[in-house]
Design a protein around this motif. Structure first.
Motif, PDB file in Angstrom:
ATOM      1  N   GLN A 372       5.574  -3.815   4.618  1.00  0.00           N
ATOM      2  CA  GLN A 372       4.197  -3.628   5.080  1.00  0.00           C
ATOM      3  C   GLN A 372       3.746  -2.186   4.926  1.00  0.00           C
ATOM      4  OE1 GLN A 372       5.302  -5.228   8.986  1.00  0.00           O
ATOM      5  NE2 GLN A 372       3.617  -6.696   8.792  1.00  0.00           N
ATOM      6  N   GLN A 395       9.122  -0.832  16.167  1.00  0.00           N
ATOM      7  CA  GLN A 395       7.824  -1.322  16.636  1.00  0.00           C
ATOM      8  C   GLN A 395       7.384  -2.584  15.889  1.00  0.00           C
ATOM      9  OE1 GLN A 395       4.828   1.955  17.091  1.00  0.00           O
ATOM     10  NE2 GLN A 395       6.567   3.324  16.721  1.00  0.00           N
ATOM     11  N   LEU A 397       7.459  -3.171  12.395  1.00  0.00           N
ATOM     12  CA  LEU A 397       6.951  -3.032  11.035  1.00  0.00           C
ATOM     13  C   LEU A 397       8.071  -3.176  10.004  1.00  0.00           C
ATOM     14  CD1 LEU A 397       4.478   0.004  11.276  1.00  0.00           C
ATOM     15  CD2 LEU A 397       3.887  -2.414  10.998  1.00  0.00           C
ATOM     16  N   HIS A 442      -4.668   2.673   4.428  1.00  0.00           N
ATOM     17  CA  HIS A 442      -4.731   1.326   3.861  1.00  0.00           C
ATOM     18  C   HIS A 442      -5.039   1.460   2.378  1.00  0.00           C
ATOM     19  CE1 HIS A 442      -5.730  -2.833   3.114  1.00  0.00           C
ATOM     20  NE2 HIS A 442      -5.400  -3.155   4.361  1.00  0.00           N
ATOM     21  N   GLY A 457       2.914   1.483  15.223  1.00  0.00           N
ATOM     22  CA  GLY A 457       3.100   0.062  14.945  1.00  0.00           C
ATOM     23  C   GLY A 457       1.889  -0.774  15.265  1.00  0.00           C
ATOM     24  N   PRO A 458       1.365  -0.728  16.507  1.00  0.00           N
ATOM     25  CA  PRO A 458       0.176  -1.528  16.830  1.00  0.00           C
ATOM     26  C   PRO A 458      -1.024  -1.175  15.950  1.00  0.00           C
ATOM     27  CG  PRO A 458       1.260  -0.790  18.833  1.00  0.00           C
ATOM     28  CD  PRO A 458       1.953  -0.099  17.687  1.00  0.00           C
ATOM     29  N   LEU A 461      -0.559  -2.719  12.484  1.00  0.00           N
ATOM     30  CA  LEU A 461      -0.799  -4.164  12.515  1.00  0.00           C
ATOM     31  C   LEU A 461      -2.280  -4.478  12.610  1.00  0.00           C
ATOM     32  CD1 LEU A 461       2.171  -5.283  14.787  1.00  0.00           C
ATOM     33  CD2 LEU A 461       1.961  -5.556  12.312  1.00  0.00           C
ATOM     34  N   ARG A 462      -3.026  -3.617  13.336  1.00  0.00           N
ATOM     35  CA  ARG A 462      -4.489  -3.802  13.410  1.00  0.00           C
ATOM     36  C   ARG A 462      -5.102  -3.640  12.026  1.00  0.00           C
ATOM     37  NH1 ARG A 462      -8.853  -1.273  12.757  1.00  0.00           N
ATOM     38  NH2 ARG A 462      -7.801   0.728  12.389  1.00  0.00           N
ATOM     39  N   LEU A 464      -3.696  -4.149   9.238  1.00  0.00           N
ATOM     40  CA  LEU A 464      -3.255  -5.223   8.342  1.00  0.00           C
ATOM     41  C   LEU A 464      -3.902  -6.559   8.659  1.00  0.00           C
ATOM     42  CD1 LEU A 464       0.590  -4.468   8.259  1.00  0.00           C
ATOM     43  CD2 LEU A 464      -1.013  -4.254   6.341  1.00  0.00           C
ATOM     44  N   ALA A 465      -4.513  -6.682   9.825  1.00  0.00           N
ATOM     45  CA  ALA A 465      -5.122  -7.943  10.243  1.00  0.00           C
ATOM     46  C   ALA A 465      -6.236  -8.338   9.281  1.00  0.00           C
ATOM     47  CB  ALA A 465      -5.640  -7.854  11.662  1.00  0.00           C
TER      48      ALA A 465
END
Length: 466
Positions: A372, A395, A397, A442, A457-458, A461-462, A464-465
């Motif tokens: 990721q 976390q 990833l 990104h 980490g959070p 992930l946001r 990547l959503a």
């Protein structure tokens, strides 16, 4: 000295699986495992190598010829070669041909629940001729129920398989249904001596590949009189439920119940009448499962393996010359390994053929086998980079570390290369490390933000959503 160049290709019928291939395979296996578990099946695995005494005589003459035999080793091989070597003396073990015979051996060997529901996802090997969706090493995904003659078992395995196919996105599949005892009764009605039963089954099972005329020719070549062959084909075609993906069974009625009614008017022996009644009841039970809308009476279906004793079934789709899987009832197989007979029924899905059709149809969701986040670094020590990578992985990833000291542009270019395709880059320089932070970028949208490492980490992930 000239050295011959070694071939880098795997043996014929065998394949290498690259990361993208494995991502698709794992996606299908995860669906299969989840649904089989939800239906109450428990996992089982058996050895790659079985004794030949376990394997031989279970699959019919043709199946025995397709077994991969394992040579004796060391002194045993030397002694066998010194004598008069033959196929029988050089080997007493073979590679697993399917998952059903090993299951029967296990049931005979151990004290298991009376109604043993197992699933098994493992490779098998057959010395077959490779072709589209046909390999010499391939995975089967089996569900079986042992210990009961109840037709609920047939309905359960068919329902589980149908739910798997629905979940994977298949809508146009058919569950072809027949019964071994009904096939035998049709041969008796046609005047075919049962000494020709095995040969006739092999020919009839090819109807969807070689057509009506081709089957008649093969029956004649196998010593079956033309009049008997004509009667057998008439029985099969008059009661087919409907056209199977373009094969012109125009004489057939609509629906499996109607087909059973028609063939019932021609069958007179008790075993055949009982088989028709059993199929009629099974169609009703399947109507209460996800399999119901897909059931098609297919009186040409024979399933070449010699151990089937009752209802048999097979999955067909229009764009594959062959089946996605099949199965049936085999009440006598376990008894070959022990003193007691244990009834059983099972269904096997062919993973490779499912993958072939899904890839050709574009049925896979977006899958990623790579990281990721690619962690890029400049001006910091490799130890510091590895430490940050560990914190990001903790976390949740998937993180790959760029392994060399290189310009940032080169690192970002690698992140987007085939086989990597990391959607995010984590950029770690001296300034970020001193502040305990990381720059997240990104690579698709260009969005960039700087966050604390312990909160990266959070935030990643946001980003990547979808």
């Amino acid at each position: 000295m000239n050295v011959a160049k070694l071939s880098t290709k795997p043996p014929s019928g065998m394949r290498d699986f690259l990361p993208e291939d494995l991502a698709r395979r794992q996606y299908v296996i995860d669906v299969v495992r989840a649904i089989y578990s939800r239906h109450g099946f428990v996992p089982l695995e058996t050895p790659t190598i079985e004794n030949l005494s376990t394997l031989l005589g279970k699959y019919g003459e043709e199946g025995d010829q397709l077994l991969y035999r394992v040579l004796h080793r060391r002194d045993n091989l030397t002694r066998a070669l010194a004598a008069e070597p033959s196929q029988a003396t050089l080997s007493d073990e073979g590679l697993r041909y399917d998952l059903t015979v090993p299951l029967a051996r296990v049931v005979a060997q151990y004290e298991l629940p009376k109604f043993f529901k197992r699933y098994q996802i493992q490779p098998v090997w057959r010395a077959d001729r490779p072709g589209k969706g046909r390999f010499r090493e391939f995975y089967q995904c089996d569900v079986d129920i042992t210990g009961t003659q109840s037709l609920i078992a047939e309905a359960e395995v068919c329902g589980a398989v149908a739910e798997v196919l629905h979940t994977l996105g298949f809508k146009d599949f058919k569950i072809r249904l027949n019964h071994r005892q009904l096939l035998r009764s049709m041969m008796l009605t046609a005047g075919i001596d049962l000494t020709h039963e095995a040969a006739a089954l092999v020919a009839v099972d090819k109807l969807d590949k070689i057509g009506d005329g081709g089957v008649r020719e093969e029956l004649a070549a196998r010593g079956i009189p033309g009049e008997s062959a004509n009667i057998l084909m008439e029985l099969i075609l008059m009661a087919e439920a409907d056209a199977l993906f373009g094969i012109p069974f125009t004489r057939g009625p609509s629906g499996p119940k109607a087909g059973l009614t028609i063939i019932g008017k021609r069958i007179t022996d008790p075993a055949g009448i009982a088989a028709i009644a059993e199929l009629d009841q099974l169609v009703d039970l399947l109507g209460a499962t996800p399999a119901g809308p897909h059931v098609s009476l297919s009186l040409d279906l024979a399933r070449g393996l010699g151990y089937y004793t009752g209802a048999i079934f097979e999955i067909a789709v229009p764009d594959l010359n062959g089946s996605l899987g099949g199965g049936g009832r085999y009440d006598n197989l376990v008894g070959m390994f022990g003193k007691k007979q244990v009834p059983a029924v099972g269904f096997s899905l062919g993973l490779e053929r499912i993958l072939v059709v899904m890839e050709e149809r574009g049925m896979f969701p977006a899958l990623s086998s790579g990281p990721q986040l690619l962690l890029c670094w400049m001006g910091v020590s490799p130890a510091a980079v590895l430490g940050v990578a560990g914190k990001l992985r903790a976390q949740g990833l998937k993180v790959e570390v760029f392994p060399e000291d290189a310009k940032l542009g080169k690192q970002l270019q690698y992140a987007d290369s085939p086989g990597v395709k990391a959607p995010l880059a984590g950029i770690l320089g001296e300034e970020e490390l001193a502040a305990g932070e990381l720059t997240l970028k990104h690579l698709g949208t260009g969005e960039q933000t700087r966050v604390r490492i312990d909160a990266a980490g959070p935030e990643a992930l946001r980003m990547l959503a979808p």
